[in-house]
Scaffold this active site. Sequence first.
Site, PDB file in Angstrom:
ATOM      1  N   SER A 185      -8.767 -12.377 -26.178  1.00 39.29           N
ATOM      2  CA  SER A 185      -9.961 -12.316 -25.337  1.00 39.29           C
ATOM      3  C   SER A 185     -10.265 -10.883 -24.909  1.00 39.29           C
ATOM      4  CB  SER A 185      -9.807 -13.206 -24.108  1.00 39.29           C
ATOM      5  OG  SER A 185      -8.831 -12.682 -23.217  1.00 39.29           O
ATOM      6  N   ALA A 218      -5.650 -15.238 -16.356  1.00 41.10           N
ATOM      7  CA  ALA A 218      -4.478 -15.465 -17.197  1.00 41.10           C
ATOM      8  C   ALA A 218      -4.877 -15.677 -18.666  1.00 41.10           C
ATOM      9  CB  ALA A 218      -3.708 -16.681 -16.680  1.00 41.10           C
ATOM     10  N   PRO A 219      -4.053 -15.100 -19.568  1.00 36.39           N
ATOM     11  CA  PRO A 219      -2.831 -14.309 -19.369  1.00 36.39           C
ATOM     12  C   PRO A 219      -3.061 -12.823 -19.115  1.00 36.39           C
ATOM     13  CG  PRO A 219      -3.186 -14.629 -21.695  1.00 36.39           C
ATOM     14  CD  PRO A 219      -4.295 -15.373 -21.013  1.00 36.39           C
ATOM     15  N   GLY A 221      -5.988 -10.693 -20.589  1.00 38.41           N
ATOM     16  CA  GLY A 221      -6.707  -9.878 -21.567  1.00 38.41           C
ATOM     17  C   GLY A 221      -7.781  -9.003 -20.959  1.00 38.41           C
ATOM     18  N   ASP A 237      -5.917 -16.304 -10.799  1.00 37.97           N
ATOM     19  CA  ASP A 237      -5.677 -17.441 -11.701  1.00 37.97           C
ATOM     20  C   ASP A 237      -4.410 -18.154 -11.253  1.00 37.97           C
ATOM     21  OD1 ASP A 237      -5.194 -19.164 -14.036  1.00 37.97           O
ATOM     22  OD2 ASP A 237      -6.657 -17.873 -15.042  1.00 37.97           O
ATOM     23  N   ASP A 257      -7.887 -20.177  -6.940  1.00 36.38           N
ATOM     24  CA  ASP A 257      -8.957 -20.751  -7.739  1.00 36.38           C
ATOM     25  C   ASP A 257     -10.126 -19.771  -7.794  1.00 36.38           C
ATOM     26  OD1 ASP A 257     -11.077 -22.171  -8.818  1.00 36.38           O
ATOM     27  OD2 ASP A 257     -10.764 -23.963  -7.603  1.00 36.38           O
ATOM     28  N   LYS A 302     -20.271 -20.417 -21.141  1.00 34.60           N
ATOM     29  CA  LYS A 302     -19.916 -21.296 -22.252  1.00 34.60           C
ATOM     30  C   LYS A 302     -21.054 -22.300 -22.469  1.00 34.60           C
ATOM     31  CE  LYS A 302     -15.801 -19.396 -21.608  1.00 34.60           C
ATOM     32  NZ  LYS A 302     -15.170 -18.414 -22.498  1.00 34.60           N
TER      33      LYS A 302
END
Length: 352
Positions: A185, A218-219, A221, A237, A257, A302
């Site tokens: 990402s 996370a993780p 990027g 995260d 969150d 998205k």
Amino acid sequence: MDGLLCWCRSGFEPDLAAELTARAAEAGIPGYAQTERNSGYVVFHAEDGVTLNAALPWESLIFARQKLPVIAELRDLPPSDRITPMIEVLKTHGTRFGDLWVEHPDSEAGKPLAGLARSFGNALRPALRKAGLLTQREDMELPRLHVAFVDGDHAFLAQTDPADSAPWPLGIPRLKMHADAPSRSALKLEEALLVLLSAHECASLMKEDMRAADLGAAPGGWSWVLVRQGLRVIAIDNGPMRPELLDGGRVEHLREDGFRWHPTTPLDWMVCDMVEQPIRVADRMAEWFAQGWCRHAIFNLKLPMKKRWQETERCLSLFAAEAGRPLTLRAKQLYHDREEITVFASVRRLHE
């Protein structure tokens, strides 16, 4: 012919066609889109191609990787001599070019044309120079000539203004995955900084020790990319971050969150790549600007499987309205995006 040829991600042709149709209608330019699913390109025919090109600057188009004002469409090109028909058309057109790109769609059907594009470019370039149609050296002040093969005997001749087009063949910046990057990402944010901001803007808006939040980090990027730009990052995260990223002391990980957490003091940047309904993300991003929690942001939306242009319009309109202040707003479907678009927003007037 008059019109535009635009490259896009395979499968997103209907969305680009819908965008071009809507944008042309807004500008009062009659025309229609022509495409095939999974072809990797859309042709928009218009009565006035010059006005259409001016009304749709490349940076404003979301689903177009590249925008090519068409000079001519050539069908039934003889395999034994494709060059002569092109030279004849270009002599009639009467333009001298500063560079040549020979391209093909980024699609399953288009990939076998890569070899033809490479070899044909090597043959066409000296022929253009001999005809006085191409400079001996690249000249960014002159239009760029594009030969776009969509089949072995079917090509478009087009010209672009280097200042109003993607600076990479096919509109695809060539990035390599860094060995230290926590995830692939990272390439999405690296591409966003290249495509959505100029080099000057990136340097002026991302300065050493600026503070940023990475929502849904996370993780790590996107946090990794921000650190490489010199920023200090609060990574939000509930999932684990790559340990090496935290060891450098420039990333603070909070198990919170991303839709609930907000900073107690304003930050310079916020980035977000959370997997959630796009309208919910747009609403949350608008809240960050309305509350003054950040000055600049890059986030992903998205998109659904259908009516993606309509959903894009809905989300960006909601975001702009609810942000509650004037914004510089740019959006693109990047090469490293999939079912999403990437948005850059800033409260700063970048041209000042």
